[in-house]
Design a protein around this motif. Structure first.
Motif, PDB file in Angstrom:
ATOM      1  N   VAL A 148       1.335  -1.308   0.324  1.00 35.17           N
ATOM      2  CA  VAL A 148       0.268   0.139   0.020  1.00 35.17           C
ATOM      3  C   VAL A 148       0.919   1.150  -0.075  1.00 35.17           C
ATOM      4  O   VAL A 148       1.335   1.434   0.570  1.00 35.17           O
ATOM      5  N   ASN A 149       0.748   2.204  -1.067  1.00 37.47           N
ATOM      6  CA  ASN A 149       1.425   3.619  -0.745  1.00 37.47           C
ATOM      7  C   ASN A 149       0.440   4.376   0.056  1.00 37.47           C
ATOM      8  O   ASN A 149      -0.250   4.942  -0.751  1.00 37.47           O
ATOM      9  N   LEU A 150       1.186   5.085   1.296  1.00 34.38           N
ATOM     10  CA  LEU A 150       0.343   5.786   1.764  1.00 34.38           C
ATOM     11  C   LEU A 150      -0.576   6.929   0.955  1.00 34.38           C
ATOM     12  O   LEU A 150      -1.110   7.156   1.157  1.00 34.38           O
ATOM     13  N   ARG A 151       0.464   7.459   0.351  1.00 36.83           N
ATOM     14  CA  ARG A 151       0.120   8.951  -0.195  1.00 36.83           C
ATOM     15  C   ARG A 151      -1.495   8.708  -1.248  1.00 36.83           C
ATOM     16  O   ARG A 151      -2.478   9.373  -1.095  1.00 36.83           O
ATOM     17  N   TYR A 152      -1.078   7.869  -2.077  1.00 35.97           N
ATOM     18  CA  TYR A 152      -1.940   7.045  -3.077  1.00 35.97           C
ATOM     19  C   TYR A 152      -3.541   6.887  -2.091  1.00 35.97           C
ATOM     20  O   TYR A 152      -4.581   7.013  -2.591  1.00 35.97           O
ATOM     21  N   ALA A 153      -3.116   6.224  -1.380  1.00 35.11           N
ATOM     22  CA  ALA A 153      -3.954   5.331  -0.690  1.00 35.11           C
ATOM     23  C   ALA A 153      -5.547   6.782   0.247  1.00 35.11           C
ATOM     24  O   ALA A 153      -6.531   6.209   0.093  1.00 35.11           O
ATOM     25  N   ALA A 154      -4.553   7.561   0.620  1.00 37.49           N
ATOM     26  CA  ALA A 154      -4.966   8.069   1.637  1.00 37.49           C
ATOM     27  C   ALA A 154      -5.968   9.151   0.387  1.00 37.49           C
ATOM     28  O   ALA A 154      -7.187   9.232   0.865  1.00 37.49           O
ATOM     29  N   GLU A 155      -5.615   9.677  -0.515  1.00 33.03           N
ATOM     30  CA  GLU A 155      -6.323  10.578  -1.545  1.00 33.03           C
ATOM     31  C   GLU A 155      -7.414   9.252  -2.267  1.00 33.03           C
ATOM     32  O   GLU A 155      -8.185  10.185  -2.405  1.00 33.03           O
ATOM     33  N   GLN A 156      -7.146   8.098  -2.247  1.00 26.67           N
ATOM     34  CA  GLN A 156      -8.214   7.059  -3.013  1.00 26.67           C
ATOM     35  C   GLN A 156      -9.525   7.574  -2.088  1.00 26.67           C
ATOM     36  O   GLN A 156     -10.194   7.189  -2.362  1.00 26.67           O
ATOM     37  N   VAL A 157      -8.871   7.245  -0.224  1.00 24.69           N
ATOM     38  CA  VAL A 157      -9.859   6.679   0.740  1.00 24.69           C
ATOM     39  C   VAL A 157     -10.539   8.301   0.712  1.00 24.69           C
ATOM     40  O   VAL A 157     -12.047   8.399   0.368  1.00 24.69           O
ATOM     41  N   VAL A 158      -9.661   9.012   0.858  1.00 27.82           N
ATOM     42  CA  VAL A 158     -11.533  10.602   1.127  1.00 27.82           C
ATOM     43  C   VAL A 158     -11.823  10.997  -0.653  1.00 27.82           C
ATOM     44  O   VAL A 158     -13.343  10.945  -0.980  1.00 27.82           O
ATOM     45  N   ALA A 159     -11.141  10.128  -2.039  1.00 25.56           N
ATOM     46  CA  ALA A 159     -11.465  10.280  -4.026  1.00 25.56           C
ATOM     47  C   ALA A 159     -13.497   9.427  -3.163  1.00 25.56           C
ATOM     48  O   ALA A 159     -14.299   9.511  -3.692  1.00 25.56           O
ATOM     49  N   GLU A 160     -13.129   8.394  -2.125  1.00 23.36           N
ATOM     50  CA  GLU A 160     -14.267   6.513  -2.608  1.00 23.36           C
ATOM     51  C   GLU A 160     -15.468   7.563  -1.814  1.00 23.36           C
ATOM     52  O   GLU A 160     -16.558   7.621  -1.734  1.00 23.36           O
ATOM     53  N   PHE A 161     -14.539   8.087  -0.659  1.00 23.28           N
ATOM     54  CA  PHE A 161     -15.408   8.487   0.607  1.00 23.28           C
ATOM     55  C   PHE A 161     -16.833  10.156  -0.067  1.00 23.28           C
ATOM     56  O   PHE A 161     -17.751  10.044  -0.392  1.00 23.28           O
ATOM     57  N   LEU A 162     -16.080  11.005  -0.682  1.00 21.70           N
ATOM     58  CA  LEU A 162     -16.760  11.721  -1.562  1.00 21.70           C
ATOM     59  C   LEU A 162     -17.803  11.617  -2.448  1.00 21.70           C
ATOM     60  O   LEU A 162     -18.691  11.935  -2.838  1.00 21.70           O
ATOM     61  N   GLY A 163     -16.997  10.759  -3.388  1.00 24.72           N
ATOM     62  CA  GLY A 163     -18.382   9.769  -4.357  1.00 24.72           C
ATOM     63  C   GLY A 163     -19.171   9.238  -3.766  1.00 24.72           C
ATOM     64  O   GLY A 163     -20.146   9.125  -4.147  1.00 24.72           O
TER      65      GLY A 163
END
Length: 206
Positions: A148-163
């Motif tokens: 897991v890449n922490l930076r990409y994962a953090a951005e993805q979690v936020v993007a998924e939550f907004l979606g």
């Protein structure tokens, strides 16, 4: 009452009145006359605190800008692990969207008013920072998959939550947000979490 507490109370009343008007009429449909009437202040008093409707909107957004940080710190005290804290953070924020006027209106302003693009950018950076911090703690405790890449994962979690929020808002007025979050975490957690951590996670609000 001294002038400073009086001014602070007037400002709070204006923010609450503006949130109520924005919630009912939308940002574009709201006007300052209605805000002043609801807050029971003159326009002159309003302009002592906010020079425009946009300034009121920014203040509402900033009023809850630290909410994710506060919720993270509060939930971490339970010592249930960083990944469980992240999951519970999303459910708690969803609950606040339903029960807290300021949070709900702030979230709506970020979606609907182009003027707030710069404020939205700062909000998203702040949310990513909170998620990244929790993922870093999770990695330190061996809760995450090694790849897991922490930076990409953090951005993805936020993007998924907004979606998930936007989909729920569009289809049901966010009435099914909790169930959508539950399905989201059940699908996404295995891509993020170490196999030995996964069985101990709860994918429901407390």
């Amino acid at each position: 009452m001294t002038r400073s507490p009086q001014a602070a109370r007037t400002r709070r009343n204006l923010l609450l009145a503006a949130a109520e008007v924005f919630d009912r009429d939308g940002f574009a449909g709201a006007n300052l006359r209605t805000v002043c009437a609801r807050a029971r202040v003159t326009k002159g008093a309003l302009y002592c605190h906010f020079r425009s409707k946009e300034a009121l909107g920014v203040a509402i957004i900033e009023h809850q800008s630290l909410l994710w940080h506060e919720l993270r710190d509060e939930l971490l005290k339970r010592e249930l692990g960083a990944v469980q804290t992240l999951i519970d953070l999303s459910f708690e924020f969803a609950r606040r969207l339903e029960s807290d006027l300021m949070v709900r209106v702030s979230n709506r302003l970020l979606r609907e008013a182009a003027f707030f693009d710069l404020v939205a950018s700062a909000q998203f950076v702040g949310w990513i920072s909170v998620v990244s911090d929790l993922l870093s703690q999770a990695r330190a405790c061996g809760e995450l998959l090694d790849e897991v890449n922490l930076r990409y994962a953090a951005e993805q979690v936020v993007a998924e939550f907004l979606g998930v929020q936007m989909m729920s808002q569009a289809l049901t007025g966010q009435h099914d947000l909790t169930s959508r979050l539950r399905r989201h975490w059940r699908t996404w957690a295995p891509l993020l979490v170490a196999p030995e951590t996964l069985p101990g996670l709860r994918f429901d609000p407390e």
